[in-house]
Motif scaffolding. Structure first.
Motif, mmCIF file in Angstrom:
data_model
loop_
_atom_site.group_PDB
_atom_site.id
_atom_site.type_symbol
_atom_site.label_atom_id
_atom_site.label_comp_id
_atom_site.label_asym_id
_atom_site.label_seq_id
_atom_site.Cartn_x
_atom_site.Cartn_y
_atom_site.Cartn_z
ATOM 1 N N ALA A 181 0.890 -0.843 -0.232
ATOM 2 C CA ALA A 181 0.097 0.306 0.339
ATOM 3 C C ALA A 181 0.908 1.343 0.130
ATOM 4 N N VAL A 182 0.169 2.610 -0.436
ATOM 5 C CA VAL A 182 1.262 3.723 0.157
ATOM 6 C C VAL A 182 0.179 4.108 0.340
ATOM 7 N N VAL A 183 1.591 4.745 1.473
ATOM 8 C CA VAL A 183 0.856 4.972 3.029
ATOM 9 C C VAL A 183 1.321 7.091 2.786
ATOM 10 N N VAL A 184 0.585 8.021 2.868
ATOM 11 C CA VAL A 184 1.124 9.008 3.674
ATOM 12 C C VAL A 184 0.194 10.039 3.987
ATOM 13 N N VAL A 185 1.406 10.183 5.249
ATOM 14 C CA VAL A 185 1.223 11.170 6.046
ATOM 15 C C VAL A 185 1.517 12.890 6.346
ATOM 16 N N ARG A 186 0.102 13.109 6.477
ATOM 17 C CA ARG A 186 -0.133 14.743 6.521
ATOM 18 C C ARG A 186 -0.141 15.171 7.827
ATOM 19 N N GLY A 187 0.651 15.465 8.653
ATOM 20 C CA GLY A 187 0.098 16.215 10.236
ATOM 21 C C GLY A 187 -0.430 15.001 10.909
ATOM 22 N N SER A 188 -1.076 14.634 11.447
ATOM 23 C CA SER A 188 -1.115 13.679 12.572
ATOM 24 C C SER A 188 -1.954 12.200 12.107
ATOM 25 N N ARG A 189 -2.314 12.685 10.766
ATOM 26 C CA ARG A 189 -2.982 11.641 10.005
ATOM 27 C C ARG A 189 -2.722 10.853 8.947
ATOM 28 N N ARG A 190 -2.800 9.650 8.592
ATOM 29 C CA ARG A 190 -2.101 8.669 7.841
ATOM 30 C C ARG A 190 -2.672 8.176 6.958
ATOM 31 N N TRP A 191 -3.142 8.329 5.851
ATOM 32 C CA TRP A 191 -4.122 8.076 4.801
ATOM 33 C C TRP A 191 -3.335 6.909 3.958
ATOM 34 N N ARG A 234 -3.125 10.592 -9.205
ATOM 35 C CA ARG A 234 -4.230 9.853 -9.391
ATOM 36 C C ARG A 234 -4.460 8.519 -7.693
ATOM 37 N N ILE A 235 -2.942 8.882 -7.705
ATOM 38 C CA ILE A 235 -2.794 8.130 -5.856
ATOM 39 C C ILE A 235 -3.193 9.153 -5.452
ATOM 40 N N ALA A 236 -2.856 10.545 -5.464
ATOM 41 C CA ALA A 236 -3.315 11.615 -4.655
ATOM 42 C C ALA A 236 -4.911 11.962 -4.327
ATOM 43 N N GLY A 286 7.137 12.305 -0.173
ATOM 44 C CA GLY A 286 7.669 11.119 -1.029
ATOM 45 C C GLY A 286 7.559 9.605 -1.093
ATOM 46 N N ALA A 287 6.496 9.916 -0.805
ATOM 47 C CA ALA A 287 6.130 7.883 0.309
ATOM 48 C C ALA A 287 5.066 8.412 -1.878
ATOM 49 N N VAL A 288 4.227 9.061 -2.026
ATOM 50 C CA VAL A 288 3.730 8.700 -3.988
ATOM 51 C C VAL A 288 4.968 8.763 -4.775
ATOM 52 N N LYS A 289 6.258 9.568 -4.675
ATOM 53 C CA LYS A 289 7.581 9.887 -5.344
ATOM 54 C C LYS A 289 7.882 8.421 -5.651
ATOM 55 N N ALA A 290 8.258 7.505 -3.789
ATOM 56 C CA ALA A 290 8.456 6.582 -4.076
ATOM 57 C C ALA A 290 7.986 5.447 -4.861
ATOM 58 N N ALA A 291 6.481 5.509 -4.598
ATOM 59 C CA ALA A 291 5.875 4.263 -5.532
ATOM 60 C C ALA A 291 6.262 4.695 -6.366
ATOM 61 N N GLY A 315 9.568 3.030 -8.162
ATOM 62 C CA GLY A 315 8.535 1.467 -7.850
ATOM 63 C C GLY A 315 7.624 1.282 -9.174
ATOM 64 N N ILE A 316 7.054 1.687 -9.236
ATOM 65 C CA ILE A 316 5.395 1.913 -10.462
ATOM 66 C C ILE A 316 5.772 1.347 -12.066
ATOM 67 N N TRP A 317 6.105 2.917 -11.789
ATOM 68 C CA TRP A 317 6.546 3.229 -13.458
ATOM 69 C C TRP A 317 7.842 3.980 -13.349
ATOM 70 N N PRO A 318 8.704 3.448 -13.342
ATOM 71 C CA PRO A 318 10.191 4.211 -13.357
ATOM 72 C C PRO A 318 10.595 4.971 -14.715
ATOM 73 N N ALA A 319 10.755 5.572 -14.682
ATOM 74 C CA ALA A 319 11.371 6.850 -15.619
ATOM 75 C C ALA A 319 12.924 5.487 -16.338
ATOM 76 N N VAL A 320 12.503 6.091 -18.117
ATOM 77 C CA VAL A 320 12.609 5.261 -19.107
ATOM 78 C C VAL A 320 13.830 5.903 -20.050
ATOM 79 N N ASP A 321 14.996 5.892 -20.153
ATOM 80 C CA ASP A 321 16.082 6.231 -21.000
ATOM 81 C C ASP A 321 15.466 6.142 -22.627
ATOM 82 N N PRO A 322 15.136 6.615 -23.581
ATOM 83 C CA PRO A 322 15.134 5.491 -25.026
ATOM 84 C C PRO A 322 16.276 5.160 -24.989
ATOM 85 N N ALA A 323 17.483 5.554 -25.269
ATOM 86 C CA ALA A 323 18.702 5.171 -25.689
ATOM 87 C C ALA A 323 19.263 4.763 -24.910
#
Length: 708
Positions: free
Chosen positions: A335-345, A376-378, A404-409, A412-420
């Motif tokens: 799962a993707v866990v996002v922390v905002r203040g005292s809440r975890r989503w 979409r995750i946000a 950071g949590a969304v960026k890390a997800a 890992g799921i859809w990494p950047a790819v260089d065409p060359a």
């Protein structure tokens, strides 16, 4: 590239070709010279008006000022009165004023004095006087169309069509066709034929004065449709394509100014040869490039053998690349866990997987989908916030997408790819290639494209031209290639399917003009049918037109070259030469390079350019022989002059070029210089058809039996 044929309309004898003089008397030639002088003065005034514009107080900032200054400079350049180029080349006398219903004037059906006609002079650009009244009409204007299309069968309300003869930029003769007079006999136009057969030195010139009806239909076809022109040597297909660009820029200038136009040629020599045609017509903004220029993502330092190049150029490689690219997408396991203040989503893994699958099913570009995933995750987090009673807005969604949590997800799921890097891995890693080419390429084909010495990095790799096209395909899978408004693709028969795709994605929202000759395909992957090629280009609904009338190559020369057609393009109609001047043609047995040099010296005594075409391997020896004989010569792409009119041309670079006179050295060597006989015979067909006025074939070895 060539010029068109004679008209089927009557003509009167031309006035004597005498040096121009100040207008005296009231004869037609004097009046036309006076109009030419007045038109040139008006053009100079138009140019002066533009040069005198003061823009200091009309621009808001320096950026606007620079853009306006550039536009003014281009306009000044477009208004130049080019030396040696006639300002107008024809005239139309309408029975009625253009745009007026013919039925309004019954007297229009009866011959009238010349002064009673509505007279329009037709030229390369519009010229008006101080009052704004036209003195010369742009050839692209609708009112000028009858100059190219009118005939005795359909005069199009034209009483008289007049063509002018010039020496340099000076008017020397005229020739009339009385299209609405049934008593006129139908004879060929002498001035038109002379213009077609006029010797040429230097780069390709425009054919605006000699466009024929079948060519004009293609030139004036609409911007929204793609046209493919099949034309043998000398049928004018290149000139038609360039003039179509000029016409479209006239008819759709604002739209094409935004979207851009491009001419794609086979090599730099060819582009240098044609580069002056559009500027001579007043069009200065059209970009010219080769396919290699378009896909120059990496430095090309290597070359493929024929087998590897054929596989890399196959359209199946597009699917291999797509598979390899999207194999980088992996489904989430956590799962993707996002922390905002005292809440975890917490967004569960199955919900993130649903988002990923939806993006994959939509078929959008890899990079666009990757950019959409964090949003979409946000959004899924925001839905949970709203259910919990919060009232988040768009700023909160953007903040969540940057956590950071969304960026890390996403990484890992859809990494950047260089065409060359993607293409490098495919060509260097046998297992990676096998995994993604399974069921598409055979094991032998996979082996053909694998590098025997894999490169460690993109910079150290010895990329080939075909590799660069693969990288361009991969880059388009990641980010959409910008589309132009119109693309002209010349000598298209030599492109691979992957090269067609590279050009096609640069006109996905625009149109194209495709030019070529199936009989002149000299690559292992040469086009077999235009329908197949157009499908790869992404233009399956394009109209295919065929030009069969030859205006450039003399009858005897094209007849000799056409002996090869049954062996290289069965079923293709031979070109029918319409030249009045048969030129000359000779097959000459020689004993060595000295005799070849002698043939060149013989042709240099004639007027016009001379090309010595030879198998690539024989070029260095012939260059030495020419130098030893004291005969100066140039290479392809170098501009001929009055002093140096001989060009030494490797057979591999002869396509698209033309010379008044040609010496073709050793046909057997031209054939033997290619990987297989069919390709060699096609190369020979190209070399045989470069002559405008005359051809000498020299040989010491036996000629190919197909020429017997």
């Amino acid at each position: 590239m060539s010029t068109p044929s004679t008209p089927s309309a009557p003509s009167t004898p031309a006035a004597p070709s005498t040096p121009p003089a100040a207008p005296v008397g009231d004869d037609p030639l004097s009046r036309e010279r006076a109009h030419l002088a007045a038109s040139r003065a008006a053009l100079r005034a138009m140019r002066a008006d533009v040069e005198s514009l003061d823009i200091r107080d009309v621009t808001a900032n320096w950026v606007n000022a620079q853009a306006l200054e550039r536009q003014i400079a281009e306009r000044v350049k477009a208004l130049a009165d080019l030396d040696g180029t006639p300002l107008f080349f024809g005239r139309l006398d309408y029975l009625h004023a253009p745009g007026v219903d013919r039925a309004e004037g019954a007297e229009g059906e009866r011959p009238r004095p010349e002064a009673a006609y509505q007279t329009l002079h037709i030229g390369r650009r519009h010229v008006h006087d101080a009052d704004g009244d036209p003195m010369v009409i742009d050839w692209r204007a609708p009112v000028a169309q009858p100059f190219y299309r009118a005939s005795r069968k359909d005069p199009m309300d034209v009483a008289l069509r007049r063509r002018f003869g010039y020496t340099g930029g000076d008017l020397t003769a005229y020739e009339d066709e009385h299209l609405s007079d049934p008593a006129e006999a139908e004879v060929a136009g002498r001035l038109l034929q002379q213009e077609i057969e006029r010797p040429r030195v230097g780069p390709m010139r425009d054919i605006v004065a000699t466009i024929q009806p079948e060519q004009d239909e293609i030139v004036r076809s609409g911007l929204s449709g793609t046209v493919c022109v099949q034309g043998g040597p000398g049928t004018g297909k290149t000139a038609v394509g360039l003039h179509r660009v000029a016409y479209l820029l006239y008819a759709h200038r604002e739209r094409l100014a935004r979207t851009g136009t491009l001419v794609v040629g086979p090599n730099r020599s060819f582009l240098h040869y044609i580069e002056q045609v559009l500027p001579a017509l007043g069009e200065l903004t059209v970009r010219q490039a080769t396919v290699d220029d378009l896909v120059a993502h990496v430095e090309v330092r290597g070359a493929d053998d024929a087998d590897a190049a054929a596989v890399k150029g196959d359209a199946r490689m597009a699917e291999v690349l797509r598979r390899a690219l999207y194999a980088h997408v992996t489904m989430p396991t956590e799962a993707v866990v996002v922390v905002r203040g005292s809440r975890r989503w917490r967004v569960p893994a199955y919900e993130v997987e649903g988002i990923v699958r939806e993006l994959l099913e939509r078929g959008i570009r890899y990079g666009a989908a990757r950019e959409a995933l964090p949003q979409r995750i946000a959004h899924a987090v925001l839905v949970q916030m709203e259910r919990a009673g919060e009232a988040p807005d768009g700023r909160v969604q953007n903040a969540v997408a940057r956590t950071g949590a969304v960026k890390a997800a996403v990484k890992g799921i859809w990494p950047a790819v260089d065409p060359a890097r993607l293409v490098l891995r495919l060509l260097a890693d046998a297992d990676f290639l096998a995994a993604h080419a399974d069921g598409i390429l055979t094991a032998q084909e996979q082996k053909a494209i694998l590098w025997t010495r894999p490169a460690r990095s993109v910079k150290s790799a010895k990329w080939s031209s075909a590799d660069a096209v693969l990288i361009d395909e991969a880059a388009d899978l990641i980010e959409r290639t910008p589309s132009l408004g119109h693309v002209v693709l010349d000598e298209a028969q030599d492109l691979s399917p992957m090269q067609y795709r590279a050009v096609g994605r640069r006109c996905t929202t625009g149109s194209a003009t495709v030019l070529g000759d199936l009989a002149q395909g000299t690559t292992p992957w040469a086009t077999r049918s235009w329908r197949e090629a157009l499908a790869h280009l992404g233009k399956p609904d394009a109209v295919v037109e065929e030009l069969t009338a030859g205006f450039r190559v003399p009858t005897d020369v094209i007849a000799y070259a056409s002996r090869l057609l049954p062996h290289i393009a069965p079923g293709l109609a031979p070109v029918r030469s319409v030249r009045e001047n048969p030129g000359f043609f000779e097959v000459r047995e020689v004993t060595g390079a000295g005799d070849v040099v002698g043939a060149c010296r013989e042709l240099l005594r004639r007027e016009g350019s001379v090309g010595l075409i030879a198998a690539d391997a024989r070029v260095p020896g012939l260059a030495e022989a020419l130098t030893a004989a004291g005969i100066g010569h140039l290479g392809p792409g170098e501009e001929t002059t009055r002093e140096t009119r001989l060009t030494l041309v490797p057979a591999s670079l002869a396509k698209g070029l033309e010379y008044d006179h040609v010496v073709l050295d050793e046909p057997r060597a031209v054939v033997d210089g290619e990987p297989d006989e069919r390709t060699g015979l096609r190369r020979l067909y190209v070399a045989l058809t470069r002559a405008v006025s005359g051809l000498i074939v020299t040989h010491a070895a036996p000629l190919p039996p197909q020429l017997a």
